[in-house]
Design a protein around this motif. Structure first.
Motif, mmCIF file in Angstrom:
data_model
loop_
_atom_site.group_PDB
_atom_site.id
_atom_site.type_symbol
_atom_site.label_atom_id
_atom_site.label_comp_id
_atom_site.label_asym_id
_atom_site.label_seq_id
_atom_site.Cartn_x
_atom_site.Cartn_y
_atom_site.Cartn_z
ATOM 1 N N ALA A 2 0.833 -1.201 0.000
ATOM 2 C CA ALA A 2 0.000 0.000 0.000
ATOM 3 C C ALA A 2 0.866 1.249 0.000
ATOM 4 C CB ALA A 2 -0.902 0.007 1.230
ATOM 5 N N ASP A 3 0.419 2.269 -0.712
ATOM 6 C CA ASP A 3 1.077 3.579 -0.711
ATOM 7 C C ASP A 3 -0.024 4.626 -0.703
ATOM 8 O OD1 ASP A 3 2.503 5.895 -1.016
ATOM 9 O OD2 ASP A 3 3.593 5.248 -2.802
ATOM 10 N N ASP A 4 -0.510 4.946 0.475
ATOM 11 C CA ASP A 4 -1.625 5.873 0.618
ATOM 12 C C ASP A 4 -1.277 7.293 0.223
ATOM 13 O OD1 ASP A 4 -3.192 3.800 1.539
ATOM 14 O OD2 ASP A 4 -2.823 4.261 3.645
ATOM 15 N N TYR A 5 0.004 7.585 -0.012
ATOM 16 C CA TYR A 5 0.427 8.966 -0.236
ATOM 17 C C TYR A 5 0.971 9.202 -1.631
ATOM 18 C CZ TYR A 5 -0.156 8.442 4.644
ATOM 19 O OH TYR A 5 -0.691 8.117 5.853
ATOM 20 N N LEU A 11 3.499 16.191 2.908
ATOM 21 C CA LEU A 11 3.355 15.173 3.949
ATOM 22 C C LEU A 11 3.698 15.759 5.307
ATOM 23 C CD1 LEU A 11 5.032 12.165 2.094
ATOM 24 C CD2 LEU A 11 2.600 12.590 2.397
ATOM 25 N N THR A 12 3.395 17.029 5.508
ATOM 26 C CA THR A 12 3.816 17.709 6.730
ATOM 27 C C THR A 12 2.876 17.502 7.898
ATOM 28 O OG1 THR A 12 2.721 19.736 5.992
ATOM 29 C CG2 THR A 12 5.073 19.485 5.469
ATOM 30 N N GLY A 13 1.711 16.966 7.682
ATOM 31 C CA GLY A 13 0.783 16.727 8.784
ATOM 32 C C GLY A 13 1.256 15.578 9.651
ATOM 33 N N PRO A 14 0.665 15.428 10.825
ATOM 34 C CA PRO A 14 1.068 14.357 11.734
ATOM 35 C C PRO A 14 0.699 12.978 11.188
ATOM 36 C CG PRO A 14 -0.899 15.439 12.540
ATOM 37 C CD PRO A 14 -0.436 16.222 11.350
ATOM 38 N N GLY A 15 1.475 11.974 11.601
ATOM 39 C CA GLY A 15 1.142 10.606 11.240
ATOM 40 C C GLY A 15 -0.142 10.174 11.933
ATOM 41 N N PHE A 16 -0.875 9.255 11.310
ATOM 42 C CA PHE A 16 -2.117 8.781 11.924
ATOM 43 C C PHE A 16 -2.049 7.321 12.319
ATOM 44 C CE2 PHE A 16 -3.837 6.239 8.496
ATOM 45 C CZ PHE A 16 -3.296 6.795 7.356
ATOM 46 N N ASP A 17 -0.964 6.631 11.975
ATOM 47 C CA ASP A 17 -0.816 5.229 12.335
ATOM 48 C C ASP A 17 0.671 4.888 12.322
ATOM 49 O OD1 ASP A 17 -1.606 2.707 13.097
ATOM 50 O OD2 ASP A 17 -2.724 2.261 11.272
ATOM 51 N N GLY A 18 1.027 3.778 12.928
ATOM 52 C CA GLY A 18 2.420 3.364 12.954
ATOM 53 C C GLY A 18 2.545 1.863 13.075
ATOM 54 N N LEU A 29 8.259 -3.533 3.064
ATOM 55 C CA LEU A 29 7.298 -3.256 4.128
ATOM 56 C C LEU A 29 5.886 -3.437 3.587
ATOM 57 C CD1 LEU A 29 8.935 0.037 5.475
ATOM 58 C CD2 LEU A 29 9.172 -2.267 6.420
ATOM 59 N N SER A 30 4.920 -3.633 4.453
ATOM 60 C CA SER A 30 3.531 -3.774 4.008
ATOM 61 C C SER A 30 2.939 -2.433 3.584
ATOM 62 C CB SER A 30 2.684 -4.382 5.125
ATOM 63 O OG SER A 30 2.708 -3.541 6.267
ATOM 64 N N GLN A 31 3.570 -1.346 4.002
ATOM 65 C CA GLN A 31 3.086 0.013 3.727
ATOM 66 C C GLN A 31 4.289 0.914 3.483
ATOM 67 O OE1 GLN A 31 -0.141 1.500 4.026
ATOM 68 N NE2 GLN A 31 0.737 3.480 3.551
ATOM 69 N N VAL A 32 4.246 1.749 2.460
ATOM 70 C CA VAL A 32 5.280 2.772 2.282
ATOM 71 C C VAL A 32 5.127 3.776 3.411
ATOM 72 C CG1 VAL A 32 6.086 4.651 0.809
ATOM 73 C CG2 VAL A 32 5.383 2.493 -0.217
ATOM 74 N N THR A 33 6.227 4.111 4.057
ATOM 75 C CA THR A 33 6.150 5.040 5.187
ATOM 76 C C THR A 33 6.044 6.480 4.701
ATOM 77 O OG1 THR A 33 8.537 5.419 5.362
ATOM 78 C CG2 THR A 33 7.634 3.530 6.575
ATOM 79 N N ARG A 34 5.589 7.341 5.590
ATOM 80 C CA ARG A 34 5.698 8.782 5.362
ATOM 81 C C ARG A 34 6.730 9.377 6.302
ATOM 82 N NH1 ARG A 34 0.283 11.838 7.063
ATOM 83 N NH2 ARG A 34 1.610 13.626 6.775
ATOM 84 N N ALA A 79 20.973 0.978 12.908
ATOM 85 C CA ALA A 79 19.947 1.626 13.738
ATOM 86 C C ALA A 79 18.950 0.570 14.196
ATOM 87 C CB ALA A 79 19.247 2.721 12.941
ATOM 88 N N ALA A 80 18.229 0.850 15.281
ATOM 89 C CA ALA A 80 17.309 -0.142 15.823
ATOM 90 C C ALA A 80 16.085 0.518 16.439
ATOM 91 C CB ALA A 80 18.024 -1.007 16.859
ATOM 92 N N ASP A 81 15.148 -0.325 16.853
ATOM 93 C CA ASP A 81 13.891 0.105 17.480
ATOM 94 C C ASP A 81 13.164 1.092 16.577
ATOM 95 O OD1 ASP A 81 14.563 -1.499 19.662
ATOM 96 O OD2 ASP A 81 15.593 0.145 20.671
ATOM 97 N N MET A 82 12.832 0.635 15.379
ATOM 98 C CA MET A 82 12.241 1.488 14.347
ATOM 99 C C MET A 82 10.726 1.381 14.318
ATOM 100 S SD MET A 82 14.881 0.709 11.291
ATOM 101 C CE MET A 82 15.843 -0.634 11.930
ATOM 102 N N VAL A 83 10.094 2.513 14.074
ATOM 103 C CA VAL A 83 8.652 2.576 13.897
ATOM 104 C C VAL A 83 8.385 3.334 12.596
ATOM 105 C CG1 VAL A 83 6.460 3.426 14.814
ATOM 106 C CG2 VAL A 83 8.215 2.553 16.368
ATOM 107 N N GLY A 84 7.625 2.712 11.705
ATOM 108 C CA GLY A 84 7.199 3.377 10.479
ATOM 109 C C GLY A 84 5.928 4.156 10.741
ATOM 110 N N LEU A 85 5.871 5.364 10.238
ATOM 111 C CA LEU A 85 4.682 6.200 10.381
ATOM 112 C C LEU A 85 3.944 6.295 9.063
ATOM 113 C CD1 LEU A 85 6.274 9.045 12.486
ATOM 114 C CD2 LEU A 85 4.863 7.169 13.291
ATOM 115 N N CYS A 86 2.633 6.251 9.135
ATOM 116 C CA CYS A 86 1.815 6.404 7.936
ATOM 117 C C CYS A 86 0.618 7.274 8.263
ATOM 118 C CB CYS A 86 1.381 5.061 7.385
ATOM 119 S SG CYS A 86 0.724 3.900 8.570
#
Length: 86
Positions: A2-5, A11-18, A29-34, A79-86
């Motif tokens: 998925a690539d919702d963007y 893409l300056t607004g806040p992320g809504f999921d991670g 990844l299952s989703q392209v990050t923002r 790097a470690a402990d990563m969170v993707g934002l979407c």
């Protein structure tokens, strides 16, 4: 994947999921990050949404990096402990 963007120019607004990211040399990844959050600093080898594979060296921890990522590679990533934002 998925690539919702795709096609959005701002893409300056806040992320809504991670989601947690586990680096993997064989799978996108299952989703392209923002954006991506790094809990531990280090190098980050990624394939960007446009298809280019690059390594960002000495990425800082604790902040959000505005990268549209389709894959985080295990090889070349310290790097470690990563969170993707979407």
């Amino acid at each position: 994947m998925a690539d919702d963007y795709h096609g959005i120019t701002s893409l300056t607004g806040p992320g809504f999921d991670g989601f947690a990211i586990t680096p993997d040399d064989g799978a996108d990844l299952s989703q392209v990050t923002r954006g991506i959050y790094l809990g531990q600093a280090g190098d980050l080898r990624v394939t960007l949404a446009g298809g280019q594979t690059v390594t960002f060296t000495n990425m800082a921890a604790g902040g959000i990096h505005g990268l549209r990522i389709r894959r985080v590679w295990a090889s070349g990533t310290t790097a470690a402990d990563m969170v993707g934002l979407c």
